[in-house]
Motif scaffolding. Structure first.
Motif, short mmCIF file in Angstrom:
data_model
loop_
_atom_site.label_atom_id
_atom_site.label_comp_id
_atom_site.label_asym_id
_atom_site.label_seq_id
_atom_site.Cartn_x
_atom_site.Cartn_y
_atom_site.Cartn_z
N GLY A 146 0.51 -1.28 -0.31
CA GLY A 146 -0.34 0.18 -0.51
C GLY A 146 0.50 1.36 0.27
O GLY A 146 2.21 1.61 0.12
N SER A 147 0.13 2.55 -0.08
CA SER A 147 1.32 3.89 -0.02
C SER A 147 0.43 4.25 1.01
O SER A 147 0.99 5.62 1.12
N PRO A 153 5.19 4.06 14.74
CA PRO A 153 3.51 3.35 15.32
C PRO A 153 2.39 5.05 15.71
O PRO A 153 1.04 5.05 15.23
N ASP A 154 3.69 6.13 16.23
CA ASP A 154 2.09 7.20 15.68
C ASP A 154 2.31 8.16 14.73
O ASP A 154 1.52 9.70 14.30
N VAL A 155 2.93 7.94 13.10
CA VAL A 155 3.52 8.78 12.22
C VAL A 155 2.91 8.05 10.99
O VAL A 155 3.53 6.90 10.87
N CYS A 156 2.28 8.51 10.40
CA CYS A 156 1.92 7.57 9.26
C CYS A 156 1.78 8.81 7.79
O CYS A 156 1.72 10.20 7.69
N ILE A 157 2.44 8.03 6.51
CA ILE A 157 3.25 9.04 5.74
C ILE A 157 1.94 8.64 4.43
O ILE A 157 2.16 7.37 4.31
N SER A 158 1.32 9.51 3.74
CA SER A 158 0.15 8.76 2.61
C SER A 158 0.76 9.37 1.56
O SER A 158 1.09 10.66 1.52
N LEU A 159 0.92 8.31 0.61
CA LEU A 159 1.32 8.92 -0.86
C LEU A 159 0.54 9.48 -2.20
O LEU A 159 -0.41 8.17 -1.86
N ARG A 160 0.62 10.41 -2.81
CA ARG A 160 -0.36 10.20 -4.14
C ARG A 160 0.40 10.21 -4.96
O ARG A 160 1.04 10.60 -5.22
#
Length: 363
Positions: A146-147, A153-160
Motif C-alpha cells: 500500500g501507499s 506507531p504515531d506517524v503515518c505518511i500517505s502517498l498520492r
C-alpha cells in the motif's frame, strides 16, 4: 471480450442488500433486452461473503478471466469494510476489478427527479467524472503493498500518485461526454496547495480542452466547488477531477438530488466496464424488501450506453434511455421505495420499471 451485436454480462450479486437489488436489476435488463432485441446473456456468479464461505476467497482467480471474456460486469454492493486481510481471502472485489481491468473513469450522474424531494436550490442534471486508478488511494498507487507508510506507531505518511497519462485520459473522457451534453466542463483541483500533482492535472485538462474548441472549461478549487455545487448545482454540466475529490463530490451531488439511492455509477476503461451501485451493502436492511434498487438499475443503464458507444449501436443506446425514462416515470408515480417517498418494496419497484418497458413495447 466479444464485439458482437449481442452482449454478455457477468452478474455478481454481492453482499447485504446486493442480491435483492441485483434481482430487480436483472429483471429490468431482461425486459430491455426483449423490447430492443439486445440478445443480452446474463451470467450469474459469486463474489464477496458467499464466495469466501464456499471457496475461501472473496474473488476466485478464474473469475477475472471470465469477466475479461464478457462484455461487462454488474457488481452488486460489497461489504468492503469486512475485507481487510487478503492473505485470508479478504480481497475487495470492487478494487480488484477496477485495478485489474484498468477501469480509469468512474462516471457518476446526479439529477433531480419529479416526485422526489431534493436538497438543492433548483433542479439540476450533472455528471461527475472521477479518475479511478490513482490519487490518494492506498490500494491503487503501488505495484505491491500500500501507499500508506507507518513510520512510527504515531506517524503515518500517505502517498498520492498523479500521472500525466491518467490525467489526460480522464480529461478526454470528460470532454467527450460534455460534447454530447451542454458543452461545459469544470475541472476541480487543489493546485493552490498540491501545486505539482494538481498542476499536472490542470495542465492535461487544458491540453485536451484545446482539442474541443466548442466546449467551455472552468477551473475551481475543491473547497470552493463544494460551496458552489450546494448553492447552484444547476450551473454545472460535466465535472472532472482526481480520485478522492471525485469520490466526495459524487456522493455530495447524489445526496443533493434527494438520495444516494438515485446515483448511478459506471466504472469504464478502454476495453471493459462495470456497473456498480453508488451505495454500500446496507446489511441492517438486508432481506427486508426495503432496499432501493434504482442506483444499480441506473448503473446498468449506463453500462448499456457504454456498450452502445463502443459498438455504435442505436439499439443499446435506446435501451439505456428507455430504462432511465422508466425510472423517472416510476419515481414520479410513487412506484419506488419509501426512502425516496414511494410506497413499494424492492422487488415491486423493479417490476414497476419492467412494466413500463413492456407497455412501451406493446404500444
Amino acid at each position: 471480450m466479444s464485439l458482437s451485436n449481442a452482449m454478455h454480462l457477468v452478474v455478481l450479486p454481492g453482499d447485504g442488500i446486493g442480491p435483492e437489488i441485483t434481482e430487480a436489476t436483472v429483471a429490468v435488463l431482461e425486459a430491455a433486452s426483449t423490447r430492443f432485441g439486445l440478445g443480452l446473456r446474463l451470467d450469474p456468479d459469486m463474489a464477496g461473503h458467499e464466495s469466501l464461505k464456499r471457496h475461501g476467497t472473496t474473488v476466485r482467480p478464474e473469475l477475472l478471466d471470465k469477466v475479461r471474456a464478457a462484455d461487462g460486469l454488474v457488481l452488486g454492493p460489497m461489504s468492503t469494510f469486512d475485507y481487510t486481510d487478503e492473505s485470508k481471502g479478504g480481497i475487495n472485489p470492487s478494487m480488484f476489478f477496477r485495478k485489474n481491468l484498468d477501469l480509469f473513469a468512474n462516471v457518476r450522474p446526479a439529477r433531480t427527479y419529479p416526485g422526489v424531494r431534493h436538497h438543492a436550490a433548483a433542479e439540476f442534471d450533472l455528471i461527475v467524472v472521477r479518475e479511478n486508478t490513482e490519487g490518494f488511494y492506498a490500494d491503487r498507487n503501488m505495484e505491491s503493498g500500500g501507499s500508506e507508510i507507518l513510520v512510527t506507531p504515531d506517524v503515518c505518511i500517505s502517498l498520492r500518485r498523479i500521472t500525466r497519462l491518467c490525467c489526460e485520459r480522464i480529461a478526454r473522457a470528460a470532454f467527450r461526454l460534455a460534447a454530447t451534453r451542454k458543452k461545459h466542463v469544470t475541472a476541480v483541483h487543489k493546485a493552490n496547495v498540491l501545486k505539482i500533482g494538481d498542476g499536472i492535472f490542470l495542465d492535461e485538462c487544458r491540453k485536451v480542452a484545446a482539442e474541443f474548441p466548442g466546449i467551455v472549461l472552468d477551473e475551481i478549487i475543491i473547497d470552493a466547488m463544494c460551496a458552489h455545487v450546494v448553492r447552484a448545482p444547476q450551473n454545472f454540466d460535466v465535472i472532472v477531477t482526481t480520485n478522492m475529490f471525485g469520490d466526495i463530490l459524487s456522493d455530495l451531488t447524489a445526496e443533493l438530488s434527494g438520495s444516494i439511492g438515485l446515483g448511478g455509477s459506471v466504472n469504464a476503461g478502454a476495453r471493459y466496464a462495470m456497473a456498480q451501485a453508488a451505495h454500500g451493502s446496507a446489511p441492517d436492511i438486508a432481506g427486508q424488501d426495503r432496499a432501493n434498487p434504482l442506483s444499480l438499475i441506473l448503473s446498468a443503464a449506463q453500462l448499456l450506453d457504454w456498450h452502445a458507444e463502443r459498438l455504435g449501436s442505436s439499439a443499446f443506446a435506446a435501451a439505456s434511455r428507455a430504462i432511465e425514462a422508466a425510472v423517472a416515470e416510476a419515481v414520479a408515480a410513487g412506484e419506488s421505495t419509501s426512502d425516496i417517498g414511494g410506497r413499494l418494496g424492492t422487488k415491486a419497484t423493479g417490476q414497476a420499471i419492467v412494466a413500463r418497458l413492456a407497455e412501451a413495447r406493446a404500444a
